[in-house]
Design a protein around this motif. Structure first.
Motif, mmCIF file in Angstrom:
data_model
loop_
_atom_site.group_PDB
_atom_site.id
_atom_site.type_symbol
_atom_site.label_atom_id
_atom_site.label_comp_id
_atom_site.label_asym_id
_atom_site.label_seq_id
_atom_site.Cartn_x
_atom_site.Cartn_y
_atom_site.Cartn_z
ATOM 1 N N GLY A 70 0.812 -1.209 0.000
ATOM 2 C CA GLY A 70 0.000 0.000 0.000
ATOM 3 C C GLY A 70 0.843 1.255 0.000
ATOM 4 O O GLY A 70 0.548 2.218 -0.727
ATOM 5 N N LEU A 71 1.925 1.256 0.793
ATOM 6 C CA LEU A 71 2.799 2.423 0.858
ATOM 7 C C LEU A 71 3.481 2.677 -0.483
ATOM 8 O O LEU A 71 3.559 3.830 -0.938
ATOM 9 N N LEU A 72 3.968 1.617 -1.120
ATOM 10 C CA LEU A 72 4.619 1.790 -2.422
ATOM 11 C C LEU A 72 3.649 2.340 -3.460
ATOM 12 O O LEU A 72 4.003 3.219 -4.260
ATOM 13 N N LEU A 73 2.418 1.832 -3.450
ATOM 14 C CA LEU A 73 1.432 2.322 -4.410
ATOM 15 C C LEU A 73 1.089 3.789 -4.138
ATOM 16 O O LEU A 73 0.961 4.585 -5.079
ATOM 17 N N VAL A 74 0.939 4.145 -2.878
ATOM 18 C CA VAL A 74 0.621 5.533 -2.537
ATOM 19 C C VAL A 74 1.766 6.456 -2.942
ATOM 20 O O VAL A 74 1.552 7.505 -3.574
ATOM 21 N N VAL A 75 2.997 6.084 -2.590
ATOM 22 C CA VAL A 75 4.155 6.930 -2.911
ATOM 23 C C VAL A 75 4.344 7.038 -4.419
ATOM 24 O O VAL A 75 4.584 8.129 -4.959
ATOM 25 N N GLY A 76 4.245 5.905 -5.126
ATOM 26 C CA GLY A 76 4.453 5.927 -6.575
ATOM 27 C C GLY A 76 3.463 6.834 -7.288
ATOM 28 O O GLY A 76 3.854 7.699 -8.087
ATOM 29 N N TRP A 77 2.185 6.662 -7.005
ATOM 30 C CA TRP A 77 1.183 7.509 -7.667
ATOM 31 C C TRP A 77 1.280 8.952 -7.199
ATOM 32 O O TRP A 77 1.015 9.882 -7.980
ATOM 33 N N ALA A 78 1.657 9.187 -5.938
ATOM 34 C CA ALA A 78 1.821 10.558 -5.459
ATOM 35 C C ALA A 78 2.918 11.273 -6.246
ATOM 36 O O ALA A 78 2.785 12.461 -6.573
ATOM 37 N N LEU A 79 3.985 10.583 -6.572
ATOM 38 C CA LEU A 79 5.046 11.193 -7.376
ATOM 39 C C LEU A 79 4.550 11.527 -8.787
ATOM 40 O O LEU A 79 4.921 12.552 -9.360
ATOM 41 N N VAL A 80 3.707 10.641 -9.331
ATOM 42 C CA VAL A 80 3.128 10.920 -10.650
ATOM 43 C C VAL A 80 2.262 12.173 -10.593
ATOM 44 O O VAL A 80 2.336 13.058 -11.466
ATOM 45 N N TYR A 81 1.445 12.291 -9.534
ATOM 46 C CA TYR A 81 0.591 13.467 -9.398
ATOM 47 C C TYR A 81 1.422 14.722 -9.137
ATOM 48 O O TYR A 81 1.081 15.815 -9.620
ATOM 49 N N LEU A 82 2.493 14.580 -8.368
ATOM 50 C CA LEU A 82 3.326 15.732 -8.020
ATOM 51 C C LEU A 82 3.921 16.380 -9.262
ATOM 52 O O LEU A 82 4.137 17.603 -9.290
ATOM 53 N N ALA A 83 4.183 15.574 -10.280
ATOM 54 C CA ALA A 83 4.771 16.114 -11.511
ATOM 55 C C ALA A 83 3.849 17.119 -12.192
ATOM 56 O O ALA A 83 4.321 17.977 -12.954
ATOM 57 N N ARG A 84 2.540 17.046 -11.923
ATOM 58 C CA ARG A 84 1.585 17.963 -12.569
ATOM 59 C C ARG A 84 0.763 18.758 -11.564
ATOM 60 O O ARG A 84 -0.277 19.318 -11.901
#
Length: 287
Positions: A70-84
């Motif tokens: 769960g943590l990896l999925l949250v962090v990974g997608w958060a980085l994708v969102y952070l880019a935009r």
């Protein structure tokens, strides 16, 4: 720079998805990161010692693995969102993007999406983000159902292993109380034991996390009774008569196969079945 953050996020998500796939659905059921987590907790429990600590390693290990996914999925997608963030998103009228933290909003949106909550106060407006966000929610839902199936499959496997151990413990009690000469198990008993051993071997392959479950009831602990079963199978294969000898040979082969599985995936002794089973017993011994 934003695209590099997005690429890093994608790599983190792929790492999580690969580990989830290999742990829950791949025929070998050998996740890389999840296996390291379970093994590390087991080693710590051996260092700390005590039955109370060992008894929680299995459930705690599964909880740690699920939390890590769960943590990896949250962090990974958060980085994708952070880019935009914030240009690629629309905010509720009560929220002022200029007064908010891009990092916190990215993690907030990621947690909401993976938890399939869908508050709707921050929504993507970029075309590709409108696809990525629902995809995260879908992955979160699949992960939840898969974890439930994982748990529901692991505990019946533990029950079968305990039943085999209990049966061997009872046979040992009968053998100990019988007068000389030594007891010889019947062919039907040997064959049914071989079937249960084969099932235990398959369970270790399909649910390797069950290896890290400790049972403080000696009558239900397979590590304690597996060496005894192998010695009895070897003796009856050489001393038995009639149908007992081939049935004992089948049980011996089944136990040797179980020993190879334990050694290949957990113990790494490269020794004989006797050595493997003795090491298996030592690994699960607690003060």
């Amino acid at each position: 720079m934003g695209w590099w953050i997005a690429v890093l996020g994608v790599l983190v998500v792929l790492l999580a998805l690969r580990d989830i796939f290999h742990t829950l659905w791949h025929p070998t059921r050998r996740g890389g990161v999840s296996r390291l987590v379970m093994a590390a907790l087991w080693r710590v429990s051996r260092w700390v010692g005590g039955k109370r600590v060992a008894g929680v390693v299995g459930p705690l290990g599964m909880l740690a693995v699920v939390s890590m996914w769960g943590l990896l999925l949250v962090v990974g997608w958060a980085l994708v969102y952070l880019a935009r963030m914030p240009d690629g998103f629309a905010f509720d009228p009560g929220l002022r993007p200029e007064d908010r933290s891009n990092v916190l909003d990215s993690f907030y949106l990621s947690i909401v999406a993976v938890g399939t909550l869908g508050y709707g106060d921050v929504v993507p407006v970029d075309g590709w983000l409108r696809v990525v966000s629902p995809l995260q929610a879908l992955v979160g839902f699949v992960l939840l159902t898969a974890v439930v199936s994982w748990v529901l499959g692991s505990y019946p496997a533990l029950g079968r292993r305990k039943a085999l151990a209990r049966r061997l413990a009872i046979l040992h009690e009968v053998d100990s109380e019988a007068p000389q000469p030594p007891v010889v198990w019947g062919a039907s008993t040997l064959e049914s034991l071989a079937s249960e051993v084969i099932r235990a071997r398959v369970d270790f392959g399909q649910y390797p996390e069950t290896y890290y479950f400790f049972d403080d009831d000696a009558g239900q602990a397979l590590p304690l009774w597996a060496p005894y079963a192998y010695r009895m199978a070897c003796r009856m294969r050489s001393e038995g008569e009639g149908e007992v000898r081939p049935a004992a040979a089948v049980l011996e082969r089944a136990l040797a196969d179980l020993a190879r599985t334990l050694d290949l995936h957990f113990l790494h002794t490269e020794g004989s079945p006797e050595v493997v089973f003795d090491r298996y017993r030592e690994e699960h011994a607690r003060r």
